[in-house]
Design a protein around this motif. Structure first.
Motif, PDB file in Angstrom:
ATOM      1  N   PHE A 511       0.841  -1.200   0.000  1.00 18.90           N
ATOM      2  CA  PHE A 511       0.000   0.000   0.000  1.00 18.90           C
ATOM      3  C   PHE A 511       0.881   1.257   0.000  1.00 18.90           C
ATOM      4  N   ILE A 512       1.899   1.241   0.857  1.00 23.76           N
ATOM      5  CA  ILE A 512       2.765   2.424   0.953  1.00 23.76           C
ATOM      6  C   ILE A 512       3.472   2.656  -0.385  1.00 23.76           C
ATOM      7  N   HIS A 513       3.919   1.567  -0.967  1.00 20.75           N
ATOM      8  CA  HIS A 513       4.601   1.630  -2.259  1.00 20.75           C
ATOM      9  C   HIS A 513       3.679   2.253  -3.317  1.00 20.75           C
ATOM     10  N   ASP A 514       2.435   1.762  -3.365  1.00 17.12           N
ATOM     11  CA  ASP A 514       1.473   2.267  -4.356  1.00 17.12           C
ATOM     12  C   ASP A 514       1.156   3.744  -4.110  1.00 17.12           C
ATOM     13  N   ALA A 515       0.968   4.082  -2.830  1.00 16.13           N
ATOM     14  CA  ALA A 515       0.604   5.464  -2.503  1.00 16.13           C
ATOM     15  C   ALA A 515       1.733   6.408  -2.908  1.00 16.13           C
ATOM     16  N   ARG A 516       2.953   6.020  -2.596  1.00 10.84           N
ATOM     17  CA  ARG A 516       4.094   6.889  -2.953  1.00 10.84           C
ATOM     18  C   ARG A 516       4.193   7.030  -4.473  1.00 10.84           C
ATOM     19  N   ASP A 517       3.960   5.926  -5.141  1.00 12.28           N
ATOM     20  CA  ASP A 517       3.976   5.944  -6.604  1.00 12.28           C
ATOM     21  C   ASP A 517       2.969   6.962  -7.151  1.00 12.28           C
ATOM     22  N   LEU A 518       1.749   6.929  -6.568  1.00 11.52           N
ATOM     23  CA  LEU A 518       0.692   7.843  -7.027  1.00 11.52           C
ATOM     24  C   LEU A 518       1.054   9.297  -6.724  1.00 11.52           C
ATOM     25  N   LEU A 573      24.689 -14.928  -4.631  1.00 12.22           N
ATOM     26  CA  LEU A 573      23.724 -14.292  -3.727  1.00 12.22           C
ATOM     27  C   LEU A 573      22.890 -13.248  -4.457  1.00 12.22           C
ATOM     28  N   LEU A 574      23.527 -12.500  -5.328  1.00  9.82           N
ATOM     29  CA  LEU A 574      22.770 -11.511  -6.091  1.00  9.82           C
ATOM     30  C   LEU A 574      21.731 -12.197  -6.990  1.00  9.82           C
ATOM     31  N   HIS A 575      22.160 -13.319  -7.551  1.00 13.61           N
ATOM     32  CA  HIS A 575      21.234 -14.074  -8.400  1.00 13.61           C
ATOM     33  C   HIS A 575      20.051 -14.604  -7.572  1.00 13.61           C
ATOM     34  N   ILE A 576      20.358 -15.144  -6.400  1.00 16.15           N
ATOM     35  CA  ILE A 576      19.293 -15.667  -5.519  1.00 16.15           C
ATOM     36  C   ILE A 576      18.340 -14.537  -5.119  1.00 16.15           C
ATOM     37  N   HIS A 577      18.897 -13.386  -4.804  1.00 15.07           N
ATOM     38  CA  HIS A 577      18.059 -12.246  -4.410  1.00 15.07           C
ATOM     39  C   HIS A 577      17.107 -11.865  -5.537  1.00 15.07           C
ATOM     40  N   ALA A 578      17.654 -11.807  -6.746  1.00 15.84           N
ATOM     41  CA  ALA A 578      16.823 -11.432  -7.897  1.00 15.84           C
ATOM     42  C   ALA A 578      15.712 -12.461  -8.105  1.00 15.84           C
ATOM     43  N   LEU A 579      16.073 -13.727  -7.987  1.00 15.94           N
ATOM     44  CA  LEU A 579      15.057 -14.789  -8.153  1.00 15.94           C
ATOM     45  C   LEU A 579      13.957 -14.672  -7.100  1.00 15.94           C
ATOM     46  N   ALA A 580      14.394 -14.421  -5.861  1.00 15.49           N
ATOM     47  CA  ALA A 580      13.421 -14.327  -4.756  1.00 15.49           C
ATOM     48  C   ALA A 580      12.470 -13.160  -4.973  1.00 15.49           C
ATOM     49  N   ARG A 581      12.990 -12.016  -5.424  1.00 15.85           N
ATOM     50  CA  ARG A 581      12.126 -10.867  -5.687  1.00 15.85           C
ATOM     51  C   ARG A 581      11.115 -11.203  -6.790  1.00 15.85           C
ATOM     52  N   LEU A 582      11.601 -11.860  -7.822  1.00 17.93           N
ATOM     53  CA  LEU A 582      10.699 -12.198  -8.940  1.00 17.93           C
ATOM     54  C   LEU A 582       9.643 -13.205  -8.500  1.00 17.93           C
ATOM     55  N   LEU A 583      10.080 -14.170  -7.680  1.00 23.05           N
ATOM     56  CA  LEU A 583       9.139 -15.184  -7.196  1.00 23.05           C
ATOM     57  C   LEU A 583       8.073 -14.545  -6.304  1.00 23.05           C
ATOM     58  N   ASN A 584       8.500 -13.588  -5.509  1.00 22.30           N
ATOM     59  CA  ASN A 584       7.568 -12.906  -4.605  1.00 22.30           C
ATOM     60  C   ASN A 584       6.507 -12.138  -5.402  1.00 22.30           C
ATOM     61  N   GLY A 585       6.944 -11.487  -6.448  1.00 20.73           N
ATOM     62  CA  GLY A 585       5.996 -10.863  -7.370  1.00 20.73           C
ATOM     63  C   GLY A 585       5.392  -9.557  -6.908  1.00 20.73           C
ATOM     64  N   ARG A 586       5.662  -9.143  -5.677  1.00 20.96           N
ATOM     65  CA  ARG A 586       5.012  -7.917  -5.175  1.00 20.96           C
ATOM     66  C   ARG A 586       5.854  -6.681  -5.506  1.00 20.96           C
ATOM     67  N   MET A 587       5.159  -5.605  -5.725  1.00 25.53           N
ATOM     68  CA  MET A 587       5.778  -4.290  -5.934  1.00 25.53           C
ATOM     69  C   MET A 587       6.815  -4.306  -7.053  1.00 25.53           C
ATOM     70  N   LEU A 588       6.530  -5.030  -8.087  1.00 17.66           N
ATOM     71  CA  LEU A 588       7.454  -5.082  -9.222  1.00 17.66           C
ATOM     72  C   LEU A 588       6.921  -4.193 -10.338  1.00 17.66           C
ATOM     73  N   THR A 589       7.749  -3.290 -10.771  1.00 14.50           N
ATOM     74  CA  THR A 589       7.384  -2.506 -11.957  1.00 14.50           C
ATOM     75  C   THR A 589       8.222  -3.051 -13.114  1.00 14.50           C
ATOM     76  N   GLY A 590       7.922  -2.603 -14.317  1.00  8.56           N
ATOM     77  CA  GLY A 590       8.701  -3.036 -15.479  1.00  8.56           C
ATOM     78  C   GLY A 590      10.181  -2.732 -15.281  1.00  8.56           C
ATOM     79  N   ASP A 591      10.442  -1.538 -14.752  1.00  6.57           N
ATOM     80  CA  ASP A 591      11.845  -1.139 -14.534  1.00  6.57           C
ATOM     81  C   ASP A 591      12.529  -2.052 -13.520  1.00  6.57           C
ATOM     82  N   THR A 592      11.781  -2.363 -12.439  1.00  7.08           N
ATOM     83  CA  THR A 592      12.380  -3.211 -11.397  1.00  7.08           C
ATOM     84  C   THR A 592      12.710  -4.586 -11.970  1.00  7.08           C
TER      85      THR A 592
END
Lengths: 613, 364
Positions: A511-518, A573-592
């Motif tokens: 919610f905070i992410h979306d609100a700041r975006d707006l 570790l960087l690869h694992i982090h990227a995978l985890a973010r993608l798997l989580n799927g939240r707050m991802l924009t095209g740029d992210t």
């Protein structure tokens, strides 16, 4: 000036007549019911008072559309000239009530057949008729035939006319507003609505067969289902619970409540749109009202039925029942028989019970949440959709041993699903209606049972992710490296072990992410921005910062903890982090996503280069 | 400038219901039914009403009906904020709903106007003195830029009157209230609010007869609108004014009627209630009871967590202690000052406290 002399009320008769005739009753159909009831009582009276063994009571209704006239004729006692004066022309004086009171002493079962009480029913004729002509001859020897006539004002006239058969004929010259009653279909439905179960045959327009069934369905329990699907025109009920006389414990004694009728469970309901919980009420076989909801328990919105009890007393208009002590007793009797009936169904025919729960699921769950008594009856036998098929809560707990995992959101993320299923526990889909409330109520009321919502499977208090802080030393290098990269991280254990890491976020992060975006994009109108921003500060500074949860069960993570190759470890570790973010799927924009893919590719490239070197 | 929607919210709902009925679409009919049911019980059983709204929002999401989702979300805000008085959760839900309403999917929903208004309501209650300029700017924006249904527009008009009242400009407050009243014709629910304000304005001007007459009008309108709380408080205000006008027996009867009515509600800790009851009790010399009620109010407001309301209550307590020359005044005043300084914009509140410090204990 003081005058204590008792004085008499003055009555303005035309006004009173108009009130009684036009305001006491809610619709014109009631007038026909009242006249049929008078005719019925008259035949009962003749059966009681005359010794004629060959007497066959009957009521005839004829419609003459050309006049327009409706005639209701009975072969009952008829009235003597005195009775016409005493009872017919005196409002509020009921011959039937007087006869009933006398019969109660000598023949109570006959008294129960009489319907009239108030001496006002005849007035209802003026609801539909501009002119009423009553022709009557008493069964008593040498009685003349009398014709009574009124146009509904203060006057009436009587005269002796040519002899007619014993009985009474009421001829109604209809008002224009009541001419719909001249339709045969309408009249048939009126008779069937009000007088279907009266034991006296009613013939319409000189038909050969009586129009009414003459017998209530509860007298022949085997035919109730046929009655529901045939006469009532409803779908096959899932279950029928016949009502019978009921003993009620009144502390020092027991009281028998005479009760007839039946309850049934229709095939399906829709909350707020197609609910039931109503009864049709009959008194002495005469229909009083439909959709009476307060005789059933509030939770019984998936039940309908018909009930008859002499304990129920009609109001003066006979369109409702009085809420007196008798009403409460009948209410209690119905409630007890319904609970007992449902218990028996659940115990003896579980298949039927499951059908009931399926057809009325939302109603049953909704009321179980609200009503504790009903909850105890139904909560253990309601089935839920789980990742292992339909299960009741006790069946579910047999598998998990005391924990209930559920999702109350219809769309869980990929990460949520993997975590839930990977945890080796079935998960209940409680996304519909108030299922999650029922689950929590169940857990609250059972020792040793806990309910966990997996809606925020990505949050740090997810019960399927176990902290493994004791391993911090073992994984110290990994954690330190991630922190250097500005990534919050911790060591945990979760299933399945194939997943090296997941991301968790605080509850309001999205919610905070979306609100700041707006706000940044100018989509929040200027006067409102400071109010929104001020609110966002309430969540704290770290409210959107995620945590990378490294899985100590994962072979790759274990291997990295032992690796001495700093560059390889950093890239992995960087690869694992990227995978985890993608798997989580939240707050991802095209740029992210592009950034994560770039980081991931670079990390993999570095690993390949290291290998090639 | 008025910016009204072409279709009223009621018409929108009726049209939707008619279409759903024609299509035999029971799930969409249920969206409407849930709204009706919730409204029926909102005063006496707000928790259940909330459950209906949550169910409605979930169903609307499932059916792909964003306007209905927002509609039920909006009523969740109303219930948390105005009926359950869960200020913390209420604030959170309101801001989340407001942020959500900025999404493209909700752009053409008529209910958006109400969501904007609700956001402004929130700020107005959090600290009406401190945020008065922000509220005015938010209302201006809403009225000019957002399509409003009739009721949302009326509420903005009502707020203009309330702002003038807070600024103690009673002539403007009265004029704005009358303009609002003229727009409320035939709407007993909203007329109630107008009469409440007119009664308060009359009281501020020491016009006890006027305050009493408007309290009677409030009671009648509230009764017609089935606004139990407003009706009960109106009776209690009448009791106070009748006592002042020298009709103690009638005042007592009104007080008892008002109190009896209020017991029908599970939640009724509006400041107006306490002001009316305590005002009456003080007049009839039941001082301990009045103080104990103010204690209860303070406890509830601290729990509620809206600082400005807590301070308002402390101000009333200071005035009461001052009028009665009771020793807790100094201590209470110090706490009130301390709390007031925590407000984002405390100037107006501090002025009120200064007046008390200087011996002015009237509630003017």
């Amino acid at each position: 000036m003081t005058d204590t002399t008792p004085k008499q009320f003055q009555i303005y008769l035309p006004g009173l007549l108009r009130v009684l005739a036009e305001s006491l009753y809610s619709n014109e159909r009631v007038a026909i019911r009242e006249l049929i009831q008078n005719a019925h009582d008259s035949t009962v009276r003749r059966r009681v008072e005359s010794d004629d063994q060959r007497y066959t009571p009957r009521i005839d209704i004829t419609i003459d559309r050309s006049q327009p006239v409706i005639t209701i004729r009975d072969n009952g006692t008829g009235l003597t000239p005195d009775e016409v004066e005493t009872y017919l022309s005196t409002i509020g004086r009921s011959y039937t009530r007087q006869l009933g009171e006398n019969l109660n002493i000598f023949s109570p079962e006959r008294a129960d057949e009489l319907i009239g009480q108030f001496g006002m029913g005849f007035l209802s004729a003026f609801l539909i008729a501009a002119e009423v002509t009553l022709t009557t001859r008493s069964y008593q020897p040498d009685s003349p035939t009398i014709q009574w006539h009124s146009t509904g004002d203060v006057h009436y006239s009587t005269e002796i006319v040519d002899e007619r058969p014993v009985g009474t004929e009421v001829k109604l010259t209809l008002k224009p507003s009541a001419t719909h009653l001249l339709e045969l279909e309408v009249m048939r439905s009126v008779i069937r609505q009000y007088a279907d179960f009266l034991s006296i045959p009613i013939y319409l327009n000189r038909g050969y067969e009586p129009i009414n069934a003459m017998q209530p369905p509860w007298d022949t329990p085997d035919q109730i289902e046929e009655f529901i699907t045939g006469r009532m025109g409803e779908a096959y009920p899932l279950a029928i619970i016949p009502l019978r006389d009921h003993m009620i414990d009144v502390g020092h004694d027991q009281l028998e409540i005479p009760l007839r009728g039946f309850l049934y469970v229709p095939a399906v309901s829709v909350v707020s749109v197609a609910e039931y919980g109503d009864l049709a009420v009959f008194i002495r076989r005469m229909f009083i009202c439909a959709e009476k909801s307060d005789l059933l328990p509030v939770w019984a919105r998936f039940v309908r039925g018909m009930v008859e009890s002499p304990r129920l007393q009609p109001t003066a208009s006979r369109e409702q029942v009085q809420r007196d002590e008798g009403f409460s007793l009948v209410q209690q009797a119905i409630r007890e028989q319904l609970i007992e009936g449902l218990r028996t169904i659940a115990r003896e025919t579980p298949f039927v019970w499951r059908q009931i729960v399926r057809g009325h699921r939302n109603l049953i769950i909704g009321w179980a949440v609200r009503d504790d008594e009903f909850f105890e009856q139904v909560a253990p036998i309601v089935t839920f959709r789980t990742s292992r098929g339909l299960l009741t809560l006790p069946e579910y707990l047999d598998i998990t041993g005391g924990s209930i995992y559920y999702t109350s959101k219809p769309t869980a993320s990929l990460q949520d699903r993997i975590l839930s299923e990977g945890g080796g526990q079935p998960v209940i889909d409680a996304s519909n209606f108030v299922e999650s409330v029922l689950i929590n109520k169940y857990a609250d009321r059972r020792d040793g049972v806990r309910a966990f919502a997996l809606d925020d499977a990505a949050s740090m208090d997810n019960p399927l992710i176990t902290p493994a802080d004791e391993l911090d030393a073992t994984y110290a290098l990994l954690l330190a490296h991630l922190r250097e990269q500005g990534i919050n991280a911790r060591i945990v254990r979760f299933a399945p072990p194939d997943i090296p890491a997941v991301m968790t976020f605080p509850q309001n992060a999205e919610f905070i992410h979306d609100a700041r975006d707006l706000i940044d994009s100018g989509d929040i109108p200027a006067p409102f921005i400071s109010a929104v921003e001020e609110h966002l500060t309430r969540y704290g500074e770290d409210a959107t910062v995620g945590t990378l949860c490294l899985n100590a069960n994962n072979p790759l993570v274990q291997a990295l903890s032992r690796s001495t190759d700093t560059a390889l470890r950093a890239a992995a570790l960087l690869h694992i982090h990227a995978l985890a973010r993608l798997l989580n799927g939240r707050m991802l924009t095209g740029d992210t996503v592009r950034e994560l893919m770039r980081t991931s590719s670079e990390a993999l490239a570095r690993i390949v280069e290291e290998r090639l070197r | 400038m008025k910016h009204r929607a072409l279709v009223d919210l009621g018409t929108w709902i009726t049209d939707f219901e008619r279409a759903a009925r024609r299509a035999g679409d029971q799930e969409r009919l249920r969206l409407v039914e849930l709204s009706d049911r919730s409204w029926e019980i909102i005063q006496q059983e707000p928790e259940r009403a909330l459950a209906y709204c949550e169910e409605g929002a979930a169903l609307a999401r499932k059916l792909g009906e964003p306007c209905w989702e927002l509609y039920h979300d909006y009523w969740r805000c109303e219930i948390y904020w105005n009926y359950l008085r869960h200020s913390d959760t209420g604030r959170d839900v309101i801001v989340k709903t407001f942020v959500k309403a900025q999404g493209l999917a909700y752009r053409d929903c008529l209910i958006v106007g109400r969501v904007f208004r609700m956001m402004t309501d929130m700020l107005f209650r959090i600290d009406s003195d401190g945020y008065i300029d922000d509220v005015r700017a938010m209302d201006d924006y809403t009225q000019q830029q957002v399509p409003l249904d009739d009721d949302a527009l009326l509420l903005i008009m009502r707020r203009r009157a309330a702002i003038a009242y807070i600024e103690e400009d009673y002539d403007v407050a009265e004029r704005e209230t009358r303009l609002y009243l003229a727009e409320c014709s035939g709407n007993a629910f909203r007329q109630t609010d107008a009469y409440i304000l007119l009664s308060k304005i009359a009281a501020k001007r020491d016009d006890v007869d006027g305050a009493y007459q408007y309290a009677i009008e409030t009671e009648r309108a509230a009764h017609r609108a089935n606004r139990i709380s407003a009706e009960g408080i109106a009776l209690l205000r009448q009791a106070r004014y009748q006592q002042m006008r020298g009709f103690p027996d009638e005042a007592r009867a009104l007080y008892e009627r008002g109190e009896a009515l209020m017991t029908e509600l599970p939640h009724f800790y509006y400041s107006d209630y306490y002001d009316a009851v305590c005002g009456y009790l003080e007049l009839v010399g039941e001082i301990e009871e009045a103080i104990s009620l103010r204690d209860r109010q303070l406890e509830e407001l601290i729990q509620d967590g809206v600082l400005a309301l807590e301070i308002d209550c402390r101000i009333e307590r200071c005035r009461l202690f001052g009028r009665l020359k009771l020793p807790p005044l100094e201590e209470e005043l110090n706490i009130a000052y301390e709390q007031a300084r925590k407000l984002p914009r405390p100037d107006r509140t501090l002025q009120k406290l200064d007046r008390i410090k200087n011996g002015d204990y009237s509630d003017k």
